[in-house]
Write a protein that holds these residues in place. Structure first.
Motif, PDB file in Angstrom:
ATOM      1  N   TRP A 161       0.829  -1.203   0.000  1.00 54.42           N
ATOM      2  CA  TRP A 161       0.000   0.000   0.000  1.00 54.42           C
ATOM      3  C   TRP A 161       0.865   1.256   0.000  1.00 54.42           C
ATOM      4  N   LEU A 162       1.998   1.203   0.715  1.00 53.12           N
ATOM      5  CA  LEU A 162       2.909   2.347   0.704  1.00 53.12           C
ATOM      6  C   LEU A 162       3.431   2.592  -0.712  1.00 53.12           C
ATOM      7  N   LYS A 163       3.807   1.512  -1.379  1.00 47.39           N
ATOM      8  CA  LYS A 163       4.293   1.615  -2.764  1.00 47.39           C
ATOM      9  C   LYS A 163       3.206   2.193  -3.678  1.00 47.39           C
ATOM     10  N   THR A 164       1.977   1.714  -3.506  1.00 47.46           N
ATOM     11  CA  THR A 164       0.853   2.207  -4.309  1.00 47.46           C
ATOM     12  C   THR A 164       0.583   3.679  -4.013  1.00 47.46           C
ATOM     13  N   ALA A 165       0.599   4.044  -2.732  1.00 44.29           N
ATOM     14  CA  ALA A 165       0.347   5.440  -2.341  1.00 44.29           C
ATOM     15  C   ALA A 165       1.388   6.356  -2.978  1.00 44.29           C
ATOM     16  N   LYS A 166       2.640   5.943  -2.949  1.00 48.32           N
ATOM     17  CA  LYS A 166       3.710   6.751  -3.547  1.00 48.32           C
ATOM     18  C   LYS A 166       3.508   6.923  -5.054  1.00 48.32           C
ATOM     19  N   SER A 167       3.016   5.865  -5.702  1.00 45.48           N
ATOM     20  CA  SER A 167       2.836   5.925  -7.164  1.00 45.48           C
ATOM     21  C   SER A 167       1.648   6.801  -7.571  1.00 45.48           C
ATOM     22  N   LEU A 168       0.679   6.958  -6.668  1.00 42.39           N
ATOM     23  CA  LEU A 168      -0.536   7.715  -6.991  1.00 42.39           C
ATOM     24  C   LEU A 168      -0.454   9.178  -6.571  1.00 42.39           C
ATOM     25  N   CYS A 169       0.333   9.467  -5.539  1.00 40.73           N
ATOM     26  CA  CYS A 169       0.370  10.809  -4.963  1.00 40.73           C
ATOM     27  C   CYS A 169       1.127  11.798  -5.839  1.00 40.73           C
ATOM     28  N   THR A 170       0.724  13.040  -5.724  1.00 39.77           N
ATOM     29  CA  THR A 170       1.523  14.119  -6.287  1.00 39.77           C
ATOM     30  C   THR A 170       2.744  14.308  -5.380  1.00 39.77           C
ATOM     31  N   PRO A 171       3.814  14.938  -5.882  1.00 36.81           N
ATOM     32  CA  PRO A 171       4.980  15.197  -5.022  1.00 36.81           C
ATOM     33  C   PRO A 171       4.600  15.973  -3.757  1.00 36.81           C
ATOM     34  N   GLU A 172       3.638  16.900  -3.897  1.00 36.86           N
ATOM     35  CA  GLU A 172       3.203  17.699  -2.744  1.00 36.86           C
ATOM     36  C   GLU A 172       2.543  16.818  -1.691  1.00 36.86           C
ATOM     37  N   GLU A 173       1.678  15.908  -2.153  1.00 37.78           N
ATOM     38  CA  GLU A 173       0.998  15.006  -1.212  1.00 37.78           C
ATOM     39  C   GLU A 173       1.990  14.076  -0.529  1.00 37.78           C
ATOM     40  N   ALA A 174       2.929  13.548  -1.305  1.00 37.54           N
ATOM     41  CA  ALA A 174       3.943  12.647  -0.741  1.00 37.54           C
ATOM     42  C   ALA A 174       4.766  13.368   0.327  1.00 37.54           C
ATOM     43  N   LYS A 175       5.077  14.627   0.069  1.00 35.51           N
ATOM     44  CA  LYS A 175       5.845  15.416   1.041  1.00 35.51           C
ATOM     45  C   LYS A 175       4.986  15.731   2.262  1.00 35.51           C
ATOM     46  N   ASP A 176       3.735  16.100   2.017  1.00 39.18           N
ATOM     47  CA  ASP A 176       2.806  16.453   3.082  1.00 39.18           C
ATOM     48  C   ASP A 176       2.647  15.297   4.068  1.00 39.18           C
ATOM     49  N   PHE A 177       2.537  14.082   3.542  1.00 45.79           N
ATOM     50  CA  PHE A 177       2.324  12.902   4.388  1.00 45.79           C
ATOM     51  C   PHE A 177       3.636  12.200   4.773  1.00 45.79           C
ATOM     52  N   ARG A 178       4.765  12.791   4.386  1.00 43.65           N
ATOM     53  CA  ARG A 178       6.069  12.218   4.753  1.00 43.65           C
ATOM     54  C   ARG A 178       6.148  10.742   4.373  1.00 43.65           C
ATOM     55  N   LEU A 179       5.725  10.423   3.154  1.00 45.76           N
ATOM     56  CA  LEU A 179       5.669   9.016   2.748  1.00 45.76           C
ATOM     57  C   LEU A 179       7.041   8.351   2.750  1.00 45.76           C
ATOM     58  N   ASP A 180       8.096   9.142   2.537  1.00 45.72           N
ATOM     59  CA  ASP A 180       9.445   8.562   2.512  1.00 45.72           C
ATOM     60  C   ASP A 180       9.868   8.001   3.867  1.00 45.72           C
ATOM     61  N   SER A 181       9.243   8.474   4.942  1.00 49.97           N
ATOM     62  CA  SER A 181       9.636   7.992   6.273  1.00 49.97           C
ATOM     63  C   SER A 181       8.812   6.786   6.740  1.00 49.97           C
ATOM     64  N   ILE A 311      -4.677   6.288  -0.738  1.00 50.64           N
ATOM     65  CA  ILE A 311      -4.946   5.580  -1.998  1.00 50.64           C
ATOM     66  C   ILE A 311      -6.394   5.809  -2.439  1.00 50.64           C
ATOM     67  N   SER A 312      -7.321   5.711  -1.493  1.00 51.04           N
ATOM     68  CA  SER A 312      -8.750   5.851  -1.816  1.00 51.04           C
ATOM     69  C   SER A 312      -9.066   7.198  -2.443  1.00 51.04           C
ATOM     70  N   GLU A 313      -8.364   8.231  -1.985  1.00 49.65           N
ATOM     71  CA  GLU A 313      -8.565   9.567  -2.555  1.00 49.65           C
ATOM     72  C   GLU A 313      -8.347   9.553  -4.064  1.00 49.65           C
ATOM     73  N   HIS A 314      -7.463   8.667  -4.535  1.00 44.90           N
ATOM     74  CA  HIS A 314      -7.106   8.636  -5.949  1.00 44.90           C
ATOM     75  C   HIS A 314      -7.876   7.596  -6.755  1.00 44.90           C
ATOM     76  N   VAL A 315      -8.497   6.617  -6.091  1.00 43.90           N
ATOM     77  CA  VAL A 315      -9.155   5.543  -6.862  1.00 43.90           C
ATOM     78  C   VAL A 315     -10.656   5.442  -6.616  1.00 43.90           C
ATOM     79  N   ASN A 316     -11.163   6.130  -5.591  1.00 44.39           N
ATOM     80  CA  ASN A 316     -12.565   5.947  -5.221  1.00 44.39           C
ATOM     81  C   ASN A 316     -13.377   7.203  -5.492  1.00 44.39           C
ATOM     82  N   GLU A 317     -14.585   7.005  -6.032  1.00 44.10           N
ATOM     83  CA  GLU A 317     -15.452   8.138  -6.388  1.00 44.10           C
ATOM     84  C   GLU A 317     -16.422   8.503  -5.259  1.00 44.10           C
ATOM     85  N   ILE A 318     -16.410   7.766  -4.169  1.00 44.61           N
ATOM     86  CA  ILE A 318     -17.366   7.995  -3.074  1.00 44.61           C
ATOM     87  C   ILE A 318     -17.075   9.333  -2.400  1.00 44.61           C
TER      88      ILE A 318
END
Length: 360
Positions: A161-181, A311-318
């Motif tokens: 899921w971390l790998k998927t989140a990184k692939s879907l996020c914008t650079p800003e989102e990845a930085k905002d959520f500190r995905l690298d850590s 991830i859901s933010e990028h794949v789900n329409e709900i």
């Protein structure tokens, strides 16, 4: 998330033709139905992964109807779980008498038995009598012998899921959520929790919408096995406790209220009932150890659903504020980690603590 009935007519067009034919075929076998074609389609609100509909036919008996449930699989959600595995799990559970019976399958969904029970509400999870029934049902669920390997999925799933989140996020989102850590955080808690663990077949999403109760027999049915897999039972219980902070049927369903997280006595009571439900009394040491493990696995639950939200933010329409939900879960992770992991929980470069909630 658990569905809520919201009658809307003329929604039949949303049911695939293949499913309609199966429904008419089913209904034609019931002698108390006058017209197999006179079905009513009612969307059930609140489902977070699939589209769910209740199908009703009037019967010859006044004010009576036949009902089934149609589940149309959501698009894009296969990033979270393997649909084929989920279908096999559903079929197995159906044969074990654990959930609704499978009545038919079509290419992008299935028809299920309608269970004559009510879905729990958020407040039900805090009702001592209902909570006791849930504890016993969880113990039974964890003891199910599922076909296939009994490998723990939690750590593999978090990394995927971390790998998927990184692939879907914008650079800003990845930085905002500190995905690298987060990779370091996953490794840290996996190492911390690598001791002797009781492994069982876990639901992994035991929120109130996935639990039903028959008011007459007081029997509990657990439904929706999309995320089910073998895992440490302490993770499943921790996840259930975290869900006590949620109410998905308010105007702000994404907002969690952590004042509703069960207190020490409530947690001890639940775990005592869980451990003693299959006979025998647990020792104080056994109870204390499970209590400690559950609290630590709360951290894994926060990472799990935090990544799910991104991830859901990028794949789900709900219509649901997934990003704000994710922020709250990461914020709780940061708040609880020092007390739960102590000195062993320090890492040289943890920037996750900067995820402090809205507006970050």
């Amino acid at each position: 998330m658990g569905p809520v009935e919201n009658p809307v007519n003329n929604k039949e067009y949303r049911i695939p033709g293949e499913a309609k034919e199966m429904l008419k075929s089913l209904a034609s076998k019931w002698e108390d139905i006058d017209d197999a074609n006179s079905l009513q389609v009612i969307p059930l609100k609140g489902a977070m992964t699939n589209e769910v509909f209740q199908i009703k036919w009037p019967t010859k008996t006044q004010n009576m109807s036949r009902k089934v449930v149609v589940r149309i699989y959501g698009e894009g959600v296969e990033v979270f779980f393997d649909r084929d595995t989920e279908i096999l799990t559903f079929e197995f559970m159906s044969k074990q008498g654990q959930g609704p019976r499978l009545l038919g399958r079509f290419s992008n969904g299935r028809i299920e038995e309608f269970i004559h029970a009510r879905t729990l509400s958020a407040s039900d999870l805090h009702d001592p009598d209902i909570s006791a029934l849930i504890a016993a049902k969880m113990k039974e669920f964890h003891g199910l012998e599922m076909p296939g390997p009994k490998d723990v999925s939690l750590w593999h799933r978090l990394r995927n899921w971390l790998k998927t989140a990184k692939s879907l996020c914008t650079p800003e989102e990845a930085k905002d959520f500190r995905l690298d850590s987060i990779e370091d955080e996953i490794s840290l808690i996996e190492k911390e929790l690598s001791g002797d663990q009781s492994i069982g077949f876990c639901h992994n999403d035991l929120q109130y919408g996935n639990i039903m109760i028959d008011e007459e027999t007081r029997s509990i049915t657990i439904i929706d096995y999309e995320y089910a897999s073998y895992n440490p039972i302490a993770f499943d219980i921790a996840n259930h406790f975290c869900e006590m902070t949620a109410d998905y049927h308010t105007d702000t369903p994404h907002i969690l209220d952590y004042s509703k997280y069960p207190g020490l006595e409530e947690r001890q009571r639940f775990l005592h009932l869980y451990l003693s439900s299959s006979g025998g009394l647990p020792s104080d040491i056994e109870l204390e150890q499970l209590l400690e493990n559950v609290e630590k696995y709360k951290l894994a639950s926060h990472l799990f659903w935090g990544l799910w939200g991104i991830i859901s933010e990028h794949v789900n329409e709900i219509d649901f504020d997934y990003m704000e939900y994710a922020r709250q879960r990461f914020e709780q992770y940061c708040l609880r980690k020092p007390a739960l992991l102590g000195s062993s929980g320090t890492t040289p470069d943890v920037a996750l603590t900067d995820v402090a909630g809205p507006g970050n």
